[in-house]
Design a protein around this motif. Sequence first.
Motif, PDB file in Angstrom:
ATOM      1  N   SER A  82       0.807  -1.223   0.000  1.00  0.00           N
ATOM      2  CA  SER A  82       0.000   0.000   0.000  1.00  0.00           C
ATOM      3  C   SER A  82       0.841   1.274   0.000  1.00  0.00           C
ATOM      4  O   SER A  82       0.347   2.349  -0.356  1.00  0.00           O
ATOM      5  N   LEU A  83       2.100   1.187   0.392  1.00  0.00           N
ATOM      6  CA  LEU A  83       2.953   2.377   0.439  1.00  0.00           C
ATOM      7  C   LEU A  83       3.728   2.623  -0.857  1.00  0.00           C
ATOM      8  O   LEU A  83       4.445   3.608  -0.966  1.00  0.00           O
ATOM      9  N   LEU A  84       3.572   1.751  -1.845  1.00  0.00           N
ATOM     10  CA  LEU A  84       4.324   1.907  -3.088  1.00  0.00           C
ATOM     11  C   LEU A  84       4.005   3.230  -3.783  1.00  0.00           C
ATOM     12  O   LEU A  84       4.913   3.913  -4.259  1.00  0.00           O
ATOM     13  N   ALA A  85       2.737   3.607  -3.826  1.00  0.00           N
ATOM     14  CA  ALA A  85       2.360   4.857  -4.496  1.00  0.00           C
ATOM     15  C   ALA A  85       3.043   6.051  -3.842  1.00  0.00           C
ATOM     16  O   ALA A  85       3.494   6.973  -4.537  1.00  0.00           O
ATOM     17  N   SER A  86       3.167   6.033  -2.514  1.00  0.00           N
ATOM     18  CA  SER A  86       3.829   7.158  -1.831  1.00  0.00           C
ATOM     19  C   SER A  86       5.315   7.201  -2.181  1.00  0.00           C
ATOM     20  O   SER A  86       5.904   8.283  -2.258  1.00  0.00           O
ATOM     21  N   GLN A  87       5.916   6.035  -2.393  1.00  0.00           N
ATOM     22  CA  GLN A  87       7.329   6.018  -2.773  1.00  0.00           C
ATOM     23  C   GLN A  87       7.532   6.583  -4.177  1.00  0.00           C
ATOM     24  O   GLN A  87       8.440   7.374  -4.410  1.00  0.00           O
ATOM     25  N   PHE A  88       6.675   6.177  -5.114  1.00  0.00           N
ATOM     26  CA  PHE A  88       6.784   6.727  -6.469  1.00  0.00           C
ATOM     27  C   PHE A  88       6.500   8.227  -6.470  1.00  0.00           C
ATOM     28  O   PHE A  88       7.126   8.981  -7.220  1.00  0.00           O
ATOM     29  N   ALA A  89       5.576   8.684  -5.620  1.00  0.00           N
ATOM     30  CA  ALA A  89       5.276  10.120  -5.539  1.00  0.00           C
ATOM     31  C   ALA A  89       6.479  10.905  -5.031  1.00  0.00           C
ATOM     32  O   ALA A  89       6.718  12.035  -5.464  1.00  0.00           O
ATOM     33  N   ALA A  90       7.240  10.320  -4.137  1.00  0.00           N
ATOM     34  CA  ALA A  90       8.420  10.994  -3.572  1.00  0.00           C
ATOM     35  C   ALA A  90       9.652  10.884  -4.468  1.00  0.00           C
ATOM     36  O   ALA A  90      10.576  11.693  -4.352  1.00  0.00           O
ATOM     37  N   LEU A  91       9.687   9.899  -5.367  1.00  0.00           N
ATOM     38  CA  LEU A  91      10.881   9.608  -6.163  1.00  0.00           C
ATOM     39  C   LEU A  91      11.276  10.769  -7.072  1.00  0.00           C
ATOM     40  O   LEU A  91      10.472  11.270  -7.848  1.00  0.00           O
ATOM     41  N   GLU A  92      12.528  11.175  -6.939  1.00  0.00           N
ATOM     42  CA  GLU A  92      13.172  12.115  -7.857  1.00  0.00           C
ATOM     43  C   GLU A  92      14.332  11.348  -8.474  1.00  0.00           C
ATOM     44  O   GLU A  92      15.330  11.077  -7.803  1.00  0.00           O
ATOM     45  N   GLU A  93      14.184  10.954  -9.731  1.00  0.00           N
ATOM     46  CA  GLU A  93      15.253  10.192 -10.374  1.00  0.00           C
ATOM     47  C   GLU A  93      16.540  11.007 -10.376  1.00  0.00           C
ATOM     48  O   GLU A  93      16.504  12.233 -10.484  1.00  0.00           O
ATOM     49  N   PRO A  94      17.685  10.339 -10.234  1.00  0.00           N
ATOM     50  CA  PRO A  94      18.961  11.068 -10.223  1.00  0.00           C
ATOM     51  C   PRO A  94      19.154  11.888 -11.490  1.00  0.00           C
ATOM     52  O   PRO A  94      18.825  11.448 -12.595  1.00  0.00           O
ATOM     53  N   GLY A  95      19.693  13.083 -11.309  1.00  0.00           N
ATOM     54  CA  GLY A  95      19.978  13.963 -12.437  1.00  0.00           C
ATOM     55  C   GLY A  95      21.312  13.638 -13.069  1.00  0.00           C
ATOM     56  O   GLY A  95      22.143  12.919 -12.498  1.00  0.00           O
ATOM     57  N   GLU A  96      21.526  14.196 -14.240  1.00  0.00           N
ATOM     58  CA  GLU A  96      22.782  13.953 -14.962  1.00  0.00           C
ATOM     59  C   GLU A  96      23.993  14.483 -14.213  1.00  0.00           C
ATOM     60  O   GLU A  96      25.113  14.033 -14.453  1.00  0.00           O
TER      61      GLU A  96
END
Length: 182
Positions: A133-147
């Motif tokens: 159930s917490l997966l959506a909150s993790q994707f919402a918080a995710l900032e993929e690493p920048g270049e």
Amino acid sequence: MDTANGLDPRVLVLMGVSGCGKTTVAALLAGRFGWDFEEGDSLHPQSNVEKMHAGNPLTDEDRWPWLARVADWIEAELDAGKHGVITCSALKRSHREVLNRRGTGIVFVYLAGTPEQIGARLAARQGHFMPTSLLASQFAALEEPGEDEPAIRIDIGEAPRQIVQAIVDDLGLGSPASLDKP
């Protein structure tokens, strides 16, 4: 100082949302090279584990003490002149900045997958404190690493051993090349 194959000591931080395969891949990778391995989840304060187990997402306020413990492990490895592998979600740039507080010696290995891929993995996983159930909150918080971050992106669509090989190939670890990449 551990400089096998001419590599300066480095710590690889396998990062991504819960269920992306961090622990499995990190253990295989560390085992392949005989590097130290730490499961970052084991460094969580008990209050964080209880909060997640109850189905409540962590806030950044909850994460700071945990991230400091992970950063301490990373620095201890580097200070000892050793290579290491640690798992840590490191979802946000600000989290990765805490982990990379010395500015050198670390490479983030972002294990990237779709919500559908990872949701299926979480549904099949047993005995972990992180509920699906917490997966959506993790994707919402995710900032993929920048270049501009010391990071590589690895797709999780393959089997764990193929993912490890992709990491080895991307970082040039199969030869006497250095981990100065990316």
